[in-house]
Design a protein around this motif. Sequence first.
Motif, PDB file in Angstrom:
ATOM      1  N   PHE A 269       0.819  -1.219   0.000  1.00 27.28           N
ATOM      2  CA  PHE A 269       0.000   0.000   0.000  1.00 27.28           C
ATOM      3  C   PHE A 269       0.847   1.261   0.000  1.00 27.28           C
ATOM      4  O   PHE A 269       2.024   1.231   0.382  1.00 27.28           O
ATOM      5  N   GLU A 270       0.240   2.330  -0.447  1.00 28.26           N
ATOM      6  CA  GLU A 270       0.869   3.647  -0.364  1.00 28.26           C
ATOM      7  C   GLU A 270      -0.193   4.652   0.017  1.00 28.26           C
ATOM      8  O   GLU A 270      -1.377   4.462  -0.288  1.00 28.26           O
ATOM      9  N   ILE A 271       0.224   5.695   0.688  1.00 32.08           N
ATOM     10  CA  ILE A 271      -0.673   6.811   0.962  1.00 32.08           C
ATOM     11  C   ILE A 271      -0.052   8.006   0.258  1.00 32.08           C
ATOM     12  O   ILE A 271       1.117   8.332   0.490  1.00 32.08           O
ATOM     13  N   VAL A 272      -0.811   8.590  -0.651  1.00 32.15           N
ATOM     14  CA  VAL A 272      -0.251   9.637  -1.500  1.00 32.15           C
ATOM     15  C   VAL A 272      -0.994  10.953  -1.294  1.00 32.15           C
ATOM     16  O   VAL A 272      -2.162  10.963  -0.903  1.00 32.15           O
ATOM     17  N   SER A 273      -0.276  12.041  -1.564  1.00 31.12           N
ATOM     18  CA  SER A 273      -0.893  13.353  -1.452  1.00 31.12           C
ATOM     19  C   SER A 273      -0.696  14.109  -2.753  1.00 31.12           C
ATOM     20  O   SER A 273       0.426  14.200  -3.262  1.00 31.12           O
ATOM     21  N   LEU A 282       3.600   9.653   0.524  1.00 33.32           N
ATOM     22  CA  LEU A 282       3.897  10.046   1.908  1.00 33.32           C
ATOM     23  C   LEU A 282       4.256   8.813   2.728  1.00 33.32           C
ATOM     24  O   LEU A 282       5.104   8.858   3.601  1.00 33.32           O
ATOM     25  N   VAL A 283       3.526   7.735   2.438  1.00 36.76           N
ATOM     26  CA  VAL A 283       3.682   6.497   3.203  1.00 36.76           C
ATOM     27  C   VAL A 283       3.791   5.331   2.229  1.00 36.76           C
ATOM     28  O   VAL A 283       3.084   5.298   1.222  1.00 36.76           O
ATOM     29  N   GLY A 284       4.678   4.385   2.529  1.00 35.51           N
ATOM     30  CA  GLY A 284       4.744   3.149   1.750  1.00 35.51           C
ATOM     31  C   GLY A 284       4.824   1.989   2.720  1.00 35.51           C
ATOM     32  O   GLY A 284       5.478   2.086   3.761  1.00 35.51           O
ATOM     33  N   GLY A 285       4.159   0.902   2.369  1.00 34.63           N
ATOM     34  CA  GLY A 285       4.232  -0.231   3.297  1.00 34.63           C
ATOM     35  C   GLY A 285       3.656  -1.494   2.713  1.00 34.63           C
ATOM     36  O   GLY A 285       3.265  -1.542   1.540  1.00 34.63           O
ATOM     37  N   GLY A 286       3.622  -2.506   3.542  1.00 37.01           N
ATOM     38  CA  GLY A 286       3.063  -3.780   3.106  1.00 37.01           C
ATOM     39  C   GLY A 286       3.551  -4.917   3.981  1.00 37.01           C
ATOM     40  O   GLY A 286       4.200  -4.710   5.011  1.00 37.01           O
ATOM     41  N   ARG A 287       3.252  -6.105   3.498  1.00 37.73           N
ATOM     42  CA  ARG A 287       3.549  -7.326   4.256  1.00 37.73           C
ATOM     43  C   ARG A 287       4.836  -7.965   3.734  1.00 37.73           C
ATOM     44  O   ARG A 287       5.145  -7.858   2.540  1.00 37.73           O
TER      45      ARG A 287
END
Length: 425
Positions: A269-273, A282-287
């Motif tokens: 996942f990512e959270i973008v602006s 802004l944020v990157g992540g995952g399993r």
Amino acid sequence: MGELLANTLPGMRDLLPEEIARWQSAEDRARRIFARYGFLEIRTPVIEATELFARSIGAETDIVGKEMYTFRDQSDRSVTLRPEATASVVRAYLQNTMYRGGGVTKLYYIGPMFRHEKKQKGRWRQFYQIGAETLGTDHPAADAEMIETALRFLESMGIKAELLINSVGCADCRPQYMDLLRQELRKHLPALCEDCRRRAETNSLRVFDCKVESCQPYIQKLPFIADHLCGDCAEHFSSMKSCLQEAGIAYEFAPRLVRGLDYYVRTAFEIVSGELGSQNALVGGGRYDGLSEVLGGPRVPGLGFALGLDRLVMLLPEDQSSGWQWKPELFLAYMGEPAFRKAQDIARGLRQRGHACYYDFLAGSLKSQLRLANKLRAEHVLIIGKDELERDRYSIKSLKDSRQWEVTLSELESYLQAQAKGRAV
Ligand code: HAM
């Protein structure tokens, strides 16, 4: 004077006191939000064995292949300034056998990372991340909770951003999909850009990151991993989405989202602006369920995210800082050497009892000291001259309302204490 060595390295910068307030407010907020979700802080070294990152992130990735600050230390060991902290956290988890006793371990970190990337707005070679990792569970609700933690933190900072999710499969289903992807890519090789042609063989998933206009028609027609998941991955993805829905979290399914690190499986996942420009993540992540084994540990599923603090701070309004800026409760203005010693003596006592005091080592006239007190936004000024010293009574002036009166030292202290109490309410 010799040559002035007054430049940081390219892509590096100083964070000066006037901007640090926003950093502190974000860090403080992150600690409070993480505590609500049960994350405990971990601090790992900024320098680790190169092999740790090469194995975790993947030798074919841009980070490992092009961006790491790697050198040989005095023991002729290859070491690297950490380009990210997930590998270090999993290493620390294994080294300290935090898996003993089973259960779930939730950790967070705040600190600098290093990547020798091309300079760009929102991109630095030393940048800061706030990150969180959960180890010991593959429950899809943990993925949703991880995303929720990141979003709640951003919300609490007044940031609006969009959540993008995908599933990148696992060691069971990805190899078949990769074969298919490579086959498709080979059909279009001559039409693709040089980067895509190289990636087609070495790290095919990265083709989805390509921004070159002429490649887009081909990339759009490529098969997406989310359509080729095994039964378990498909079910995990679908349960994770249900958990997000139950938490009232809106998301966009982004089938092209593959992330730039090889350790990811299943959730990415990512959270973008939209306000950030081209570096909009802004944020990157995952399993990363297989990472522990890659590092020689037992099978321990894990997941996490990291938020770019530099990018977050770019989005914070200036005024967020006002409550954070340091200002003295008492500025001590003095005239002459005996008064200077008295000012130091008074300040020392008050500081020991918790009051913020300031006096100027370079003190000139009373007027110039008052100017400095105003600049520092001091709440009160204490005036210590020859007269005051003799009488052991001092004039105090409130800079808020210009009131001025006389105090003994014990009255001064009671007054400052009462003021501090008033502020705490
Ligand atoms: P990442 O996507 O490489 O993931 O980085 C996470 C965030 O760090 C990015 O979304 C961005 O905000 C920020 N960032 C990355 N590079 C730079 C840069 N050069 N300058 C400024 N900000 C930057 C990771 O690092 C993973 N370790 C995240 C993770 C944790 N996955 C699982 N757990």
